[in-house]
Design an enzyme around this catalytic site. Structure first.
Site, PDB file in Angstrom:
ATOM      1  N   ASP A 212       0.313  13.298   3.705  1.00 60.08           N
ATOM      2  CA  ASP A 212       1.198  12.435   2.913  1.00 60.08           C
ATOM      3  C   ASP A 212       2.324  13.278   2.332  1.00 60.08           C
ATOM      4  OD1 ASP A 212       1.675  11.102  -0.103  1.00 60.08           O
ATOM      5  OD2 ASP A 212       1.517   9.661   1.531  1.00 60.08           O
ATOM      6  N   ASN A 220      13.469   9.072  -1.537  1.00 61.25           N
ATOM      7  CA  ASN A 220      14.213   7.935  -0.986  1.00 61.25           C
ATOM      8  C   ASN A 220      15.132   7.318  -2.032  1.00 61.25           C
ATOM      9  OD1 ASN A 220      13.640   7.739   1.725  1.00 61.25           O
ATOM     10  ND2 ASN A 220      11.808   6.522   1.452  1.00 61.25           N
ATOM     11  N   ASP A 229      14.660   8.727   6.334  1.00 61.81           N
ATOM     12  CA  ASP A 229      14.185   8.553   7.718  1.00 61.81           C
ATOM     13  C   ASP A 229      14.362   9.838   8.528  1.00 61.81           C
ATOM     14  OD1 ASP A 229      13.461   5.974   7.208  1.00 61.81           O
ATOM     15  OD2 ASP A 229      15.199   5.049   8.176  1.00 61.81           O
ATOM     16  N   GLU A 255       5.048   6.956   4.741  1.00 62.16           N
ATOM     17  CA  GLU A 255       5.229   8.408   4.749  1.00 62.16           C
ATOM     18  C   GLU A 255       3.901   9.109   4.973  1.00 62.16           C
ATOM     19  OE1 GLU A 255       4.958   7.204   0.321  1.00 62.16           O
ATOM     20  OE2 GLU A 255       5.932   6.435   2.131  1.00 62.16           O
TER      21      GLU A 255
END
Length: 342
Positions: A212, A220, A229, A255
């Site tokens: 993770d 983000n 991305d 993610e």
């Protein structure tokens, strides 16, 4: 209409869907709502069983999981496409087989004609009428051989085209097993590979490394989803570089990633996880627009072994608990299931 619910029934289901979404902390957008409504209605057995298994194993239902469920169980195009791929692949295989058989049979037939004509030629040396008949037979055989050669060329062309079509079909099937953003395998590919592994060896030992990205939602928010991305894609590529051909790197969530390693013990899986962690930590990212260096990206990892007394969703749930321990201990580290019992 798909459902024949009365207004009262639809209202009751809507309340149950709302409650389900609230318990799972899911947004009530169309995809999540459609999956929940289908689950509450109970008509889609495969979907219901999958969600029940996830709930029993305490697997979190996030937007990524719900989108995967929607794609697998509620998108008719996917089911129809799979059937079309299977039908087309079968047709191509049969066509290639028929062309090979036809070419062999025609060649055998012409060989028999040549042999028979040679034998007849010795027998009809003094028979004028038989000689003319033999000459006509040889002429027809020559004409037939010419048409056979033309047909053989067409069959060879068809054979080549069928092989090309089969290759394209395999590529299309392969694309359905890949996550479009990262290029890693998706959940469908994971399930297919697990079925293969366990069919080959029912008691096979499989290690899992759950990965993770640390604080990625904040990343983000600060830099935008487009840059996020790109980061995901590059981290996925780095993770994949540590997986041998026998392993399977999977994008299991937004993610989140999962590395499946057959025939690997817990200690070895832990060593691989540490290599992955260090590799990602060394990555450096620079904004192409501002040319500024972006914050360092780190990952947390949890390592566990599949127990054959549990189903796969229970295993994934337990692996998620091991990963959660790494986060609780400060992130950017590897934890093992052995630490949960120590």
């Amino acid at each position: 209409m798909k459902y024949q619910d009365s207004l009262q029934q639809a209202g009751e289901k809507a309340l149950k869907v709302k409650a389900f979404l609230q318990r799972a902390a899911l947004a009530a957008h169309p995809v999540n709502y459609a999956v929940c409504y289908e689950y509450i209605s109970g008509h889609n057995t495969a979907l219901c069983q999958t969600i029940e298994q996830k709930l029993q194993a305490n697997v979190p239902l996030d937007d990524f999981v719900m989108a995967d469920l929607y794609s697998r169980f509620l998108t008719p195009a996917n089911v129809q496409q799979e059937q079309l791929l299977q039908d087309a692949a079968g047709m191509v295989s049969r066509m290639a087989g028929y062309s090979d058989i036809a070419a062999e049979q025609l060649d055998d037939y012409l060989q028999q004609l040549d042999n028979s004509a040679t034998q007849l030629q010795h027998c009809v040396t003094h028979d004028e009428q038989a000689g003319r008949a033999l000459e006509q037979l040889q002429q027809h055989t020559a004409a037939f051989r010419l048409s056979q050669q033309q047909l053989l060329q067409q069959l060879q062309q068809t054979h080549q085209q069928s092989h090309q079509l089969r290759h394209e079909l395999e590529q299309l099937k392969q694309q359905r097993l890949l996550d479009p953003l990262t290029g890693l395998y998706n959940r469908l590919a994971m399930q297919n590979q697990l079925d293969i592994w366990f069919s080959e060896q029912p008691q096979r030992q499989i290690a899992a490394i759950a990965v993770d990205l640390d604080h990625f939602s904040s990343f983000n928010r600060d830099y935008g989803n487009a840059i996020g991305d790109v980061i995901l894609s590059k981290v996925a590529r780095k993770i994949s570089s540590y997986v041998q051909s026998s392993g399977l790197p999977v994008r299991s969530g937004g993610e989140e990633f999962l590395i499946l390693l057959p025939d690997v013990d817990l200690r070895t899986a832990g060593e691989i996880a540490e290599q992955v962690r260090r590799g990602v930590e060394k990555l450096r990212f620079v904004s192409s627009r501002s040319k500024k260096t972006l914050p360092k990206v780190t990952i947390s990892l949890g390592v566990s072994l599949y127990q054959h007394s549990e189903n796969w969703y229970q295993f994934l749930g337990r692996t998620a608990q091991v990963l959660q321990l790494a986060k609780q201990l400060g992130r950017n580290q590897v934890t093992s299931e052995a630490m949960l019992t120590s």
